[in-house]
Design a protein around this motif. Structure first.
Motif, PDB file in Angstrom:
ATOM      1  N   LEU A 109     -11.589 -21.255  14.986  1.00 20.26           N
ATOM      2  CA  LEU A 109     -12.547 -21.909  15.885  1.00 20.26           C
ATOM      3  C   LEU A 109     -13.183 -20.905  16.845  1.00 20.26           C
ATOM      4  O   LEU A 109     -14.377 -20.999  17.160  1.00 20.26           O
ATOM      5  N   ASN A 162     -17.382 -19.718  17.196  1.00 20.81           N
ATOM      6  CA  ASN A 162     -18.191 -19.792  18.418  1.00 20.81           C
ATOM      7  C   ASN A 162     -19.162 -18.620  18.566  1.00 20.81           C
ATOM      8  O   ASN A 162     -19.998 -18.614  19.460  1.00 20.81           O
ATOM      9  N   ASN A 208     -22.363 -23.366  13.078  1.00 17.14           N
ATOM     10  CA  ASN A 208     -21.205 -24.184  13.423  1.00 17.14           C
ATOM     11  C   ASN A 208     -21.671 -25.612  13.723  1.00 17.14           C
ATOM     12  O   ASN A 208     -22.367 -25.852  14.699  1.00 17.14           O
ATOM     13  N   THR A 247     -16.124 -27.150  19.625  1.00 19.92           N
ATOM     14  CA  THR A 247     -15.220 -26.004  19.492  1.00 19.92           C
ATOM     15  C   THR A 247     -15.250 -25.119  20.738  1.00 19.92           C
ATOM     16  O   THR A 247     -14.237 -24.517  21.096  1.00 19.92           O
ATOM     17  N   GLY A 294     -14.422 -17.788  10.436  1.00 19.49           N
ATOM     18  CA  GLY A 294     -15.123 -18.509  11.491  1.00 19.49           C
ATOM     19  C   GLY A 294     -16.439 -17.847  11.850  1.00 19.49           C
ATOM     20  O   GLY A 294     -17.479 -18.521  11.976  1.00 19.49           O
ATOM     21  N   THR A 321      -6.888 -21.906  15.737  1.00 18.11           N
ATOM     22  CA  THR A 321      -7.652 -21.606  16.952  1.00 18.11           C
ATOM     23  C   THR A 321      -8.480 -20.340  16.771  1.00 18.11           C
ATOM     24  O   THR A 321      -9.629 -20.266  17.223  1.00 18.11           O
ATOM     25  N   TYR A 369     -20.042 -28.063  14.844  1.00 21.14           N
ATOM     26  CA  TYR A 369     -19.335 -28.644  15.986  1.00 21.14           C
ATOM     27  C   TYR A 369     -19.299 -27.664  17.152  1.00 21.14           C
ATOM     28  O   TYR A 369     -18.310 -27.580  17.871  1.00 21.14           O
ATOM     29  N   GLU A 370     -20.366 -26.913  17.351  1.00 24.33           N
ATOM     30  CA  GLU A 370     -20.351 -25.827  18.331  1.00 24.33           C
ATOM     31  C   GLU A 370     -19.978 -26.297  19.733  1.00 24.33           C
ATOM     32  O   GLU A 370     -19.184 -25.656  20.423  1.00 24.33           O
ATOM     33  N   THR A 428     -11.372 -24.463  22.208  1.00 24.58           N
ATOM     34  CA  THR A 428     -10.647 -23.211  21.967  1.00 24.58           C
ATOM     35  C   THR A 428      -9.746 -22.818  23.130  1.00 24.58           C
ATOM     36  O   THR A 428      -8.618 -22.376  22.918  1.00 24.58           O
ATOM     37  N   ALA A 450     -10.756 -25.609   8.647  1.00 28.01           N
ATOM     38  CA  ALA A 450      -9.888 -25.625   9.825  1.00 28.01           C
ATOM     39  C   ALA A 450      -8.496 -26.149   9.466  1.00 28.01           C
ATOM     40  O   ALA A 450      -7.478 -25.577   9.867  1.00 28.01           O
TER      41      ALA A 450
END
Length: 322
Positions: free
Chosen positions: A280, A284, A46, A52, A37, A277, A48-49, A56, A12
């Protein structure tokens, strides 16, 4: 898990810093960011789902507002007004085709409307605005969002390649991207890879297109959304906050000249914020969302998108839309 978290954060940070430091990688950074991503989330997961998913939307809004600090308001309004007729025609055609095609495929009503609205107006923002009006279920929202997002990721790579192959000018490409790509983030990413004029034209026309969320959601409230027994239809709509924010930023640098220099820096910074972004946003899209897609919603979204993007590409290439 800790190793995965560290690698994710390093990636990131790299997508923010490397395009800033090395100009040579800027043109390819938006497409590579979203693909990295997606690959990270699908192949490894992910870490940190939950974070994020929440980040976003505000990061996207902040990046768009930041771009407004480098644009003249009069030119923004002129570009938006010039594209208004084309936008109305595209939205009408997109919704009409989407409904006809969705019924032919036997899609559920809310899924059909959400994919059609997301394709015709502005992707995820339009789906988020229309879903509560239609009283759509989480499953309908997830399917429509996954279809639209997947096509956005494809557009980031396909549109610049087609634009260069057809010899489009930056102005033409900006217009095509604004009218043919679903989501604002992907319009910004594709036009950023094409050139600075394409970025300005694409962003302003796209935001004017996004304003049609208001009349479309009003129409859904009055004519499509189900009403409870004995209840009157409720009129609901909302405007994405980044649209008035973008206009306010443009107004500030236009009418207060002393803010032009810091505004130019903020605009430049927002480009790199948009790239991270996009990374990220790509992260997702997990395996669960891919499994939820199904064949019919994908066919619906792809056919609708290809028809609309193809019509606008031909109209711009042959000078019908200028």
């Amino acid at each position: 898990m800790r190793v995965k978290q560290v690698i994710f954060l390093v990636l990131a940070a790299a997508f923010f810093l490397l395009p800033w430091i090395f100009p040579a990688v800027r043109n390819h950074a938006p497409g590579v960011a979203v693909l990295c991503g997606v690959a990270f989330a699908v192949l490894w997961g992910n870490p940190y789902e939950a974070v994020t998913a929440k980040l976003t939307s505000p990061l996207l809004g902040a990046a768009i507002v930041g771009m407004g600090f480098g644009m003249n308001l009069a030119e923004v309004l002129r570009a938006g007004a010039h594209g208004m007729i084309y936008t109305l025609a595209g939205i009408s055609l997109g919704l009409g085709l989407g409904i006809v095609l969705g019924r032919r495929l036997g899609l559920q009503k809310n899924t059909m409307y959400l994919i059609s609205i997301g394709t015709s107006i502005c992707g995820g923002s339009a789906i988020a605005a229309a879903a509560p009006v239609l009283k759509a279920k989480a499953h309908d929202i997830a399917i429509a969002s996954a279809v639209v997002f997947t096509l956005n990721a494809v557009a980031l790579l396909v549109f610049p390649a087609v634009g260069h192959a057809l010899g489009m000018s930056q102005y033409q490409f900006g217009y095509w991207s604004a009218l043919g790509i679903h989501d604002t983030s992907s319009v910004v990413g594709a036009t950023m890879a094409f050139g600075p004029e394409a970025l300005e034209v694409g962003t302003t026309v796209k935001l004017a297109r996004a304003l049609w969320i208001v009349p479309v959601t009003l129409f859904l409230s009055m004519c499509v959304a189900p009403a409870g027994e004995g209840e009157k239809r409720k009129i609901r709509f909302r405007i994405p906050w980044f649209i008035p924010g973008f206009l306010a930023a443009s107004a500030l640098v236009t009418w207060v000249p002393v803010t032009a220099e810091p505004g130019s820096f903020l605009k430049e910074l927002s480009k790199y914020l948009m790239i991270v972004t996009l990374f990220l946003i790509g992260a997702n899209l997990n395996r669960g969302k891919l499994k939820e897609l199904g064949v019919k919603p994908v066919v619906h979204g792809v056919i609708l998108w290809v028809i609309l993007a193809g019509i606008w590409c031909g109209a711009i290439h042959f000078g019908i839309v200028r």
